[in-house]
Design a protein around this motif. Structure first.
Motif, PDB file in Angstrom:
ATOM      1  N   GLU A   3       9.309  -7.971   7.242  1.00 65.34           N
ATOM      2  CA  GLU A   3       8.632  -6.327   6.953  1.00 65.34           C
ATOM      3  C   GLU A   3       7.000  -7.430   7.734  1.00 65.34           C
ATOM      4  OE1 GLU A   3       8.414  -5.604   2.994  1.00 65.34           O
ATOM      5  OE2 GLU A   3       6.978  -5.255   3.188  1.00 65.34           O
ATOM      6  N   PHE A   4       6.797  -7.938   7.049  1.00 65.34           N
ATOM      7  CA  PHE A   4       5.465  -8.866   6.847  1.00 65.34           C
ATOM      8  C   PHE A   4       5.042  -9.319   8.476  1.00 65.34           C
ATOM      9  CE2 PHE A   4       5.931 -10.346   2.703  1.00 65.34           C
ATOM     10  CZ  PHE A   4       5.167  -9.423   2.066  1.00 65.34           C
ATOM     11  N   ILE A   7       3.956  -5.674  10.520  1.00 64.24           N
ATOM     12  CA  ILE A   7       2.544  -5.359  10.489  1.00 64.24           C
ATOM     13  C   ILE A   7       2.492  -6.062  10.633  1.00 64.24           C
ATOM     14  CG2 ILE A   7       1.019  -5.471   8.067  1.00 64.24           C
ATOM     15  CD1 ILE A   7       4.247  -4.638   6.319  1.00 64.24           C
ATOM     16  N   ILE A  10       1.834  -4.198  14.322  1.00 64.83           N
ATOM     17  CA  ILE A  10       1.018  -3.343  13.968  1.00 64.83           C
ATOM     18  C   ILE A  10       0.252  -3.457  13.813  1.00 64.83           C
ATOM     19  CG2 ILE A  10       1.077  -0.649  12.692  1.00 64.83           C
ATOM     20  CD1 ILE A  10       3.812  -1.120  11.458  1.00 64.83           C
ATOM     21  N   GLY A  23      -9.265  -2.395   6.612  1.00 62.15           N
ATOM     22  CA  GLY A  23      -7.949  -1.440   7.421  1.00 62.15           C
ATOM     23  C   GLY A  23      -6.328  -1.913   6.817  1.00 62.15           C
ATOM     24  N   ILE A  24      -5.407  -2.109   7.925  1.00 64.68           N
ATOM     25  CA  ILE A  24      -4.612  -3.133   8.017  1.00 64.68           C
ATOM     26  C   ILE A  24      -4.234  -4.366   6.977  1.00 64.68           C
ATOM     27  CG2 ILE A  24      -2.144  -3.264   8.768  1.00 64.68           C
ATOM     28  CD1 ILE A  24      -2.639  -1.324  10.369  1.00 64.68           C
ATOM     29  N   GLY A  25      -4.052  -4.259   6.404  1.00 64.93           N
ATOM     30  CA  GLY A  25      -3.691  -5.696   5.885  1.00 64.93           C
ATOM     31  C   GLY A  25      -3.971  -6.032   4.277  1.00 64.93           C
ATOM     32  N   ASP A  26      -4.738  -5.535   3.476  1.00 61.88           N
ATOM     33  CA  ASP A  26      -5.321  -5.333   2.238  1.00 61.88           C
ATOM     34  C   ASP A  26      -4.558  -4.509   1.450  1.00 61.88           C
ATOM     35  OD1 ASP A  26      -7.005  -5.782   0.141  1.00 61.88           O
ATOM     36  OD2 ASP A  26      -8.035  -6.882   0.302  1.00 61.88           O
ATOM     37  N   ASP A  27      -4.062  -4.266  -0.051  1.00 68.19           N
ATOM     38  CA  ASP A  27      -4.200  -3.563  -0.783  1.00 68.19           C
ATOM     39  C   ASP A  27      -4.245  -2.058  -1.425  1.00 68.19           C
ATOM     40  OD1 ASP A  27      -1.982  -5.612  -2.612  1.00 68.19           O
ATOM     41  OD2 ASP A  27      -4.357  -6.074  -2.431  1.00 68.19           O
ATOM     42  N   ASP A  44       2.069   4.717  -0.704  1.00 66.52           N
ATOM     43  CA  ASP A  44       3.413   3.540  -1.396  1.00 66.52           C
ATOM     44  C   ASP A  44       5.058   4.410  -1.076  1.00 66.52           C
ATOM     45  OD1 ASP A  44       4.576   0.721  -1.284  1.00 66.52           O
ATOM     46  OD2 ASP A  44       3.227   0.919  -2.428  1.00 66.52           O
ATOM     47  N   ASP A  73      -1.899  -0.033  -6.687  1.00 58.62           N
ATOM     48  CA  ASP A  73      -3.101  -0.996  -5.301  1.00 58.62           C
ATOM     49  C   ASP A  73      -4.568  -0.144  -5.613  1.00 58.62           C
ATOM     50  OD1 ASP A  73      -1.002  -2.312  -3.267  1.00 58.62           O
ATOM     51  OD2 ASP A  73       0.204  -0.884  -3.379  1.00 58.62           O
ATOM     52  N   ARG A 147      -8.821  -9.130  -0.229  1.00 58.38           N
ATOM     53  CA  ARG A 147      -7.997 -10.017  -0.623  1.00 58.38           C
ATOM     54  C   ARG A 147      -8.361 -11.474   0.049  1.00 58.38           C
ATOM     55  NH1 ARG A 147      -2.147  -7.769   1.895  1.00 58.38           N
ATOM     56  NH2 ARG A 147      -1.370  -6.312  -0.317  1.00 58.38           N
ATOM     57  N   ASP A 195      -2.507  -7.373  -6.269  1.00 58.24           N
ATOM     58  CA  ASP A 195      -1.696  -7.013  -7.884  1.00 58.24           C
ATOM     59  C   ASP A 195      -0.485  -7.552  -7.033  1.00 58.24           C
ATOM     60  OD1 ASP A 195      -0.577  -4.783  -5.007  1.00 58.24           O
ATOM     61  OD2 ASP A 195      -0.386  -3.524  -6.716  1.00 58.24           O
ATOM     62  N   SER A 197       3.101  -7.756  -7.006  1.00 57.29           N
ATOM     63  CA  SER A 197       4.806  -6.977  -6.410  1.00 57.29           C
ATOM     64  C   SER A 197       5.480  -7.709  -6.133  1.00 57.29           C
ATOM     65  CB  SER A 197       3.921  -5.332  -5.471  1.00 57.29           C
ATOM     66  OG  SER A 197       3.623  -5.647  -4.338  1.00 57.29           O
TER      67      SER A 197
HETATM   68  P1  ADP Z   1       1.300  -3.625  -0.752  1.00 56.31           P
HETATM   69  O1  ADP Z   1       2.943  -4.062  -1.250  1.00 56.31           O
HETATM   70  O2  ADP Z   1      -0.116  -4.279  -0.582  1.00 56.31           O
HETATM   71  O3  ADP Z   1       1.793  -2.053  -1.191  1.00 56.31           O
HETATM   72  P2  ADP Z   1       2.257  -3.964   1.673  1.00 56.31           P
HETATM   73  O4  ADP Z   1       2.645  -5.163   1.826  1.00 56.31           O
HETATM   74  O5  ADP Z   1       2.956  -2.630   1.843  1.00 56.31           O
HETATM   75  O6  ADP Z   1       1.267  -3.667   0.833  1.00 56.31           O
HETATM   76  O7  ADP Z   1       1.545  -3.652   2.997  1.00 56.31           O
HETATM   77  C1  ADP Z   1       0.485  -4.687   3.515  1.00 56.31           C
HETATM   78  C2  ADP Z   1      -0.583  -4.098   4.523  1.00 56.31           C
HETATM   79  O8  ADP Z   1      -0.133  -3.729   5.830  1.00 56.31           O
HETATM   80  C3  ADP Z   1      -1.456  -2.679   3.789  1.00 56.31           C
HETATM   81  O9  ADP Z   1      -2.402  -3.048   4.489  1.00 56.31           O
HETATM   82  C4  ADP Z   1      -0.728  -1.768   4.624  1.00 56.31           C
HETATM   83  O10 ADP Z   1      -1.702  -0.399   4.042  1.00 56.31           O
HETATM   84  C5  ADP Z   1      -0.332  -2.155   5.476  1.00 56.31           C
HETATM   85  N1  ADP Z   1       0.361  -1.334   6.216  1.00 56.31           N
HETATM   86  C6  ADP Z   1       2.126  -1.549   6.015  1.00 56.31           C
HETATM   87  N2  ADP Z   1       3.016  -0.520   6.992  1.00 56.31           N
HETATM   88  C7  ADP Z   1       2.182   0.152   7.660  1.00 56.31           C
HETATM   89  C8  ADP Z   1       2.709   1.089   8.870  1.00 56.31           C
HETATM   90  N3  ADP Z   1       3.951   1.154   9.025  1.00 56.31           N
HETATM   91  N4  ADP Z   1       1.104   1.201   9.638  1.00 56.31           N
HETATM   92  C9  ADP Z   1      -0.168   0.434   9.135  1.00 56.31           C
HETATM   93  N5  ADP Z   1       0.092  -0.037   8.780  1.00 56.31           N
HETATM   94  C10 ADP Z   1       0.431  -0.638   7.070  1.00 56.31           C
END
Ligand code: ADP
Ligand code: MG
Length: 301
Positions: A3-4, A7, A10, A23-27, A44, A73, A147, A195, A197
Motif C-alpha cells: 500500500e505505502f 501511495i 501516486i 495534500g497526500i501524505g497526512d491524515d 476512508d 483522521d 505529521r 492517529d 490505525s
Molecule cells: P490513514 O491511515 O491516516 O487513513 P492512509 O495510510 O490511508 O492514511 O493514507 C496515507 C496518505 O495517502 C493520505 O494522505 C491519503 O489521503 C493518501 N492516499 C491514499 N490512497 C490514495 C489514493 N488512491 N490517491 C490519492 N491519495 C491517496
C-alpha cells in the motif's frame, strides 16, 4: 507491492497545487478556497471481511466504525469536524432493513459528535458490504497539526493504552479522540500528530519519515491495553501492543516542558523521545536496544 509504495507513487504523479496546502501524505488534506477559507477532508473505505465481519459486528457497529475511523483522521489533524458524506454498497441478499441499520449506526455517531450527514451515495450488489465515508472539518484558529513537525528533543506521547483492539471488538466501538485532540491543541504546542490505525510501530514511522527525525521508544513506558492477551501465536506482549493497530489513540510529539504538563494533567503518557534521523530504536526493560519494528497492517497486491 505494498500500500505505502503505491501511495508514494501516486503522490509523485500528482503535482502540487496551491489550492491544496497539505495534500497526500497526512491524515487529512487541507483545501483552501479562493476566499481563503480552509476545509480539512479525509476519506476512508471499510470492507466487510477485511475491516469487520458479521458477527461480531452488527450492521449498526459497521456504520459506526466507518464514520469513527474518519473522525479519528480529523482528530489526528486537531481539526473540528463539520459534516460527512457516506457512500455505501449494500449486499442485496441482506435486504433493506440491514441497510437502514447500517445508516442508523452511522447517524448515531454523527449525532454524538454533532456533525451533519450532508450526503452520500447508495448502491447494491451481490458482494459484501463496502462503506466509504468522507468527512469534512475546519482548522481551529491555531491551524492543523501535521505529521512533519516533530523536532529533535521532543517527547513522544500517546493518549491511551494500545494493543488487542481486534480481540474483544474494541475496534468496532472506540471513541475517536476528537475532543481530546482539540483540548490538547488548545492548551499545548503539538508539533506532530497521527492517529494509531496501523500500530505505533508503523504509525510513528510516518511521523519520523515526514519530519526527517528518529526516535527512541521506552518499552517499559508504553501503556498496554488489558485486551492484549498472550496467545499461542508466538508473538510477545510488546509486539502485539506495537503492531496490532486499530487503537485509534493519538500519537504526538511536544516539547519536554509540555510533556510534563500533559502528564501532570493525565491527558497522555510519554513513551519516548525524538532523536536525530537514522536512529529508530526501542529500549527494552533490560536495557537492550532493538530496531523499532515496522509491523502493522498493510494492504498488499
Ligand atoms: P490513514 O491511515 O491516516 O487513513 P492512509 O495510510 O490511508 O492514511 O493514507 C496515507 C496518505 O495517502 C493520505 O494522505 C491519503 O489521503 C493518501 N492516499 C491514499 N490512497 C490514495 C489514493 N488512491 N490517491 C490519492 N491519495 C491517496
Ligand atoms: Mg490516520
Amino acid at each position: 507491492v505494498h500500500e505505502f509504495d503505491l501511495i508514494a507513487r501516486i503522490r509523485q504523479a500528482a503535482s502540487d497545487d496551491p489550492r491544496v496546502p497539505l495534500g497526500i501524505g497526512d491524515d487529512a488534506a487541507v483545501i483552501r478556497s479562493a476566499a481563503g477559507g480552509e476545509v480539512v477532508a479525509a476519506v476512508d473505505t471499510l470492507m466487510e471481511g477485511v475491516d469487520f465481519t458479521f458477527p461480531p459486528a452488527t450492521p449498526e457497529l459497521a456504520g459506526r466504525k466507518a464514520l469513527a475511523v474518519n473522525l479519528s483522521d480529523l482528530a489526528a489533524m486537531a481539526a473540528r469536524p463539520l459534516a460527512a458524506l457516506v457512500a455505501a454498497v449494500f449486499p442485496k441478499r441482506r435486504g433493506a432493513e440491514f441497510a437502514g441499520r447500517v445508516m442508523d449506526g452511522c447517524l448515531a455517531l454523527a449525532k454524538e459528535f454533532n456533525i451533519a450527514l450532508a450526503g452520500g451515495d447508495t448502491n447494491t450488489w451481490d458482494g459484501p458490504l463496502v462503506l466509504s465515508v468522507t468527512v469534512l472539518g475546519e482548522p481551529t484558529a491555531r491551524g492543523v497539526v501535521r505529521r512533519d513537525g516533530a523536532q529533535v528533543g521532543d517527547a513522544i506521547m500517546v493518549t491511551g493504552p494500545l494493543g488487542g483492539s481486534l480481540l474483544r471488538g474494541r475496534h468496532l466501538r472506540f471513541t475517536p479522540r476528537v475532543h481530546e485532540a482539540l483540548a490538547l491543541h488548545d492548551r499545548f504546542d503539538l508539533h506532530a500528530m497521527i492517529d494509531v490505525s496501523d500500530g505505533v510501530g508503523s504509525d510513528l514511522q510516518h511521523i519520523l519519515d515526514a519530519s526527517d527525525v528518529g526516535a527512541v521508544l521506552d518499552a517499559a513506558a508504553i501503556p498496554i491495553h488489558p485486551d492484549v492477551q498472550l496467545t499461542d501465536d508466538g508473538r510477545g506482549l510488546l509486539d502485539r501492543t506495537l503492531s496490532d493497530g486499530e487503537d485509534f489513540e493519538l500519537l504526538f510529539t511536544v516539547s519536554p516542558d509540555d510533556a510534563r504538563r500533559i502528564e501532570q494533567a493525565s491527558l497522555a503518557v510519554r513513551i519516548g523521545e525524538i532523536v536525530e534521523a537514522d536512529t529508530r530504536e526501542i529500549v527494552m526493560p533490560d536495557g537492550a536496544h532493538i530496531a523499532l519494528p515496522r509491523g502493522g497492517w498493510q494492504h498488499r497486491f
